[in-house]
Design a protein around this motif. Sequence first.
Motif, PDB file in Angstrom:
ATOM      1  N   ARG A  34       0.829  -1.212   0.000  1.00 46.21           N
ATOM      2  CA  ARG A  34       0.000   0.000   0.000  1.00 46.21           C
ATOM      3  C   ARG A  34       0.861   1.258   0.000  1.00 46.21           C
ATOM      4  O   ARG A  34       0.599   2.202  -0.751  1.00 46.21           O
ATOM      5  CB  ARG A  34      -0.938  -0.005   1.211  1.00 46.21           C
ATOM      6  CG  ARG A  34      -2.023  -1.059   1.160  1.00 46.21           C
ATOM      7  CD  ARG A  34      -3.108  -0.858   2.209  1.00 46.21           C
ATOM      8  NE  ARG A  34      -2.639  -0.552   3.542  1.00 46.21           N
ATOM      9  CZ  ARG A  34      -2.359  -1.451   4.486  1.00 46.21           C
ATOM     10  NH1 ARG A  34      -2.481  -2.738   4.231  1.00 46.21           N
ATOM     11  NH2 ARG A  34      -1.956  -1.067   5.690  1.00 46.21           N
ATOM     12  N   SER A  37       2.437   1.888  -3.373  1.00 49.71           N
ATOM     13  CA  SER A  37       1.439   2.422  -4.315  1.00 49.71           C
ATOM     14  C   SER A  37       1.200   3.900  -4.064  1.00 49.71           C
ATOM     15  O   SER A  37       1.076   4.690  -5.003  1.00 49.71           O
ATOM     16  CB  SER A  37       0.120   1.660  -4.196  1.00 49.71           C
ATOM     17  OG  SER A  37       0.289   0.326  -4.594  1.00 49.71           O
ATOM     18  N   VAL A  38       1.129   4.266  -2.800  1.00 45.93           N
ATOM     19  CA  VAL A  38       0.927   5.677  -2.439  1.00 45.93           C
ATOM     20  C   VAL A  38       2.112   6.503  -2.935  1.00 45.93           C
ATOM     21  O   VAL A  38       1.932   7.541  -3.579  1.00 45.93           O
ATOM     22  CB  VAL A  38       0.759   5.830  -0.903  1.00 45.93           C
ATOM     23  CG1 VAL A  38       0.840   7.284  -0.484  1.00 45.93           C
ATOM     24  CG2 VAL A  38      -0.563   5.217  -0.457  1.00 45.93           C
ATOM     25  N   ALA A  40       4.186   5.886  -5.287  1.00 41.56           N
ATOM     26  CA  ALA A  40       4.347   5.865  -6.742  1.00 41.56           C
ATOM     27  C   ALA A  40       3.345   6.773  -7.448  1.00 41.56           C
ATOM     28  O   ALA A  40       3.543   7.119  -8.614  1.00 41.56           O
ATOM     29  CB  ALA A  40       4.200   4.440  -7.267  1.00 41.56           C
ATOM     30  N   ASP A  41       2.297   7.183  -6.758  1.00 40.19           N
ATOM     31  CA  ASP A  41       1.280   8.047  -7.361  1.00 40.19           C
ATOM     32  C   ASP A  41       1.884   9.415  -7.686  1.00 40.19           C
ATOM     33  O   ASP A  41       2.612   9.999  -6.865  1.00 40.19           O
ATOM     34  CB  ASP A  41       0.094   8.201  -6.395  1.00 40.19           C
ATOM     35  CG  ASP A  41      -1.004   9.046  -6.962  1.00 40.19           C
ATOM     36  OD1 ASP A  41      -1.725   8.550  -7.849  1.00 40.19           O
ATOM     37  OD2 ASP A  41      -1.123  10.220  -6.537  1.00 40.19           O
ATOM     38  N   SER A  42       1.574   9.938  -8.867  1.00 41.57           N
ATOM     39  CA  SER A  42       2.188  11.192  -9.317  1.00 41.57           C
ATOM     40  C   SER A  42       1.819  12.375  -8.427  1.00 41.57           C
ATOM     41  O   SER A  42       2.667  13.221  -8.127  1.00 41.57           O
ATOM     42  CB  SER A  42       1.817  11.479 -10.772  1.00 41.57           C
ATOM     43  OG  SER A  42       0.419  11.598 -10.904  1.00 41.57           O
ATOM     44  N   SER A  43       0.582  12.437  -7.980  1.00 39.59           N
ATOM     45  CA  SER A  43       0.198  13.564  -7.109  1.00 39.59           C
ATOM     46  C   SER A  43       0.868  13.441  -5.740  1.00 39.59           C
ATOM     47  O   SER A  43       1.220  14.454  -5.124  1.00 39.59           O
ATOM     48  CB  SER A  43      -1.322  13.665  -6.983  1.00 39.59           C
ATOM     49  OG  SER A  43      -1.858  12.469  -6.469  1.00 39.59           O
ATOM     50  N   MET A  44       1.055  12.209  -5.271  1.00 40.50           N
ATOM     51  CA  MET A  44       1.732  12.029  -3.988  1.00 40.50           C
ATOM     52  C   MET A  44       3.216  12.337  -4.134  1.00 40.50           C
ATOM     53  O   MET A  44       3.825  12.907  -3.234  1.00 40.50           O
ATOM     54  CB  MET A  44       1.533  10.601  -3.477  1.00 40.50           C
ATOM     55  CG  MET A  44       2.099  10.385  -2.097  1.00 40.50           C
ATOM     56  SD  MET A  44       1.445  11.509  -0.821  1.00 40.50           S
ATOM     57  CE  MET A  44      -0.106  10.735  -0.502  1.00 40.50           C
ATOM     58  N   ARG A  45       3.804  12.017  -5.284  1.00 41.94           N
ATOM     59  CA  ARG A  45       5.212  12.365  -5.516  1.00 41.94           C
ATOM     60  C   ARG A  45       5.400  13.883  -5.438  1.00 41.94           C
ATOM     61  O   ARG A  45       6.423  14.352  -4.938  1.00 41.94           O
ATOM     62  CB  ARG A  45       5.680  11.840  -6.870  1.00 41.94           C
ATOM     63  CG  ARG A  45       5.976  10.367  -6.868  1.00 41.94           C
ATOM     64  CD  ARG A  45       7.002  10.046  -7.955  1.00 41.94           C
ATOM     65  NE  ARG A  45       7.349   8.654  -7.968  1.00 41.94           N
ATOM     66  CZ  ARG A  45       8.311   8.112  -7.224  1.00 41.94           C
ATOM     67  NH1 ARG A  45       8.999   8.852  -6.408  1.00 41.94           N
ATOM     68  NH2 ARG A  45       8.579   6.830  -7.295  1.00 41.94           N
ATOM     69  N   VAL A  65      -3.565   8.115   3.633  1.00 43.49           N
ATOM     70  CA  VAL A  65      -3.838   7.552   2.310  1.00 43.49           C
ATOM     71  C   VAL A  65      -3.579   6.043   2.301  1.00 43.49           C
ATOM     72  O   VAL A  65      -4.328   5.282   1.688  1.00 43.49           O
ATOM     73  CB  VAL A  65      -3.005   8.267   1.223  1.00 43.49           C
ATOM     74  CG1 VAL A  65      -3.173   7.596  -0.118  1.00 43.49           C
ATOM     75  CG2 VAL A  65      -3.410   9.733   1.131  1.00 43.49           C
ATOM     76  N   GLN A  87      10.228   8.544  -1.277  1.00 36.94           N
ATOM     77  CA  GLN A  87      10.207   8.264  -2.712  1.00 36.94           C
ATOM     78  C   GLN A  87      10.777   6.892  -3.051  1.00 36.94           C
ATOM     79  O   GLN A  87      10.536   6.376  -4.138  1.00 36.94           O
ATOM     80  CB  GLN A  87      10.938   9.360  -3.503  1.00 36.94           C
ATOM     81  CG  GLN A  87      12.441   9.345  -3.360  1.00 36.94           C
ATOM     82  CD  GLN A  87      12.975  10.018  -2.112  1.00 36.94           C
ATOM     83  OE1 GLN A  87      12.217  10.457  -1.242  1.00 36.94           O
ATOM     84  NE2 GLN A  87      14.291  10.102  -1.998  1.00 36.94           N
TER      85      GLN A  87
END
Length: 177
Positions: A34, A37-38, A40-45, A65, A87
């Motif tokens: 989980r 995945s969080v 790797a999300d572009s908005s989370m990056r 999240v 990251q």
Amino acid sequence: MAENVTIARPYADAAFELARGADALGPWSEALDRLASVAADSSMRACITDPNLSTDQLTKLVEDVAGNLSAEQQNFVRILAENERLQVLPEIRDLFVALKNEQEGVLEAQIASAFPLDDAALAALKADLEARFHAQLNVTVSIDPQLIGGVRIAVGDEVIDASVRGKLANMAAALKN
């Protein structure tokens, strides 16, 4: 990215030792899935690299999240945030899974097939491979029409190419010699 793997390794080792000591390899593996995945999300990056977010804000955001995390897992996220290592969570997860699989005697197998395999054929192939490698296998199947027919199997560093494309390549090489 070799650099990210190098950075991630001590964190993966620490998480593995923590999980193994608590007999919680499964829950840690799920949590790291989980978290990866969080991260790797572009908005989370974008949030991870945002200098306007404090460590506490970023830690809280990732925990919210990612969902249900134990106290140790929350502490792990906080340490990653403090050290600006969120990251590399995907690499941490990959290294953790490799350590977990090694501990449990499980190997990863990638099977590429020219056509979809039915459940019976896949089960028989998996059983044959497990007997050959003397280990339990986590099998990932993909479809690759370029193989023309047959399968290409990768288990660790060993590759078994039983595809028509591979046989044609071998025949072409033999004819050139």
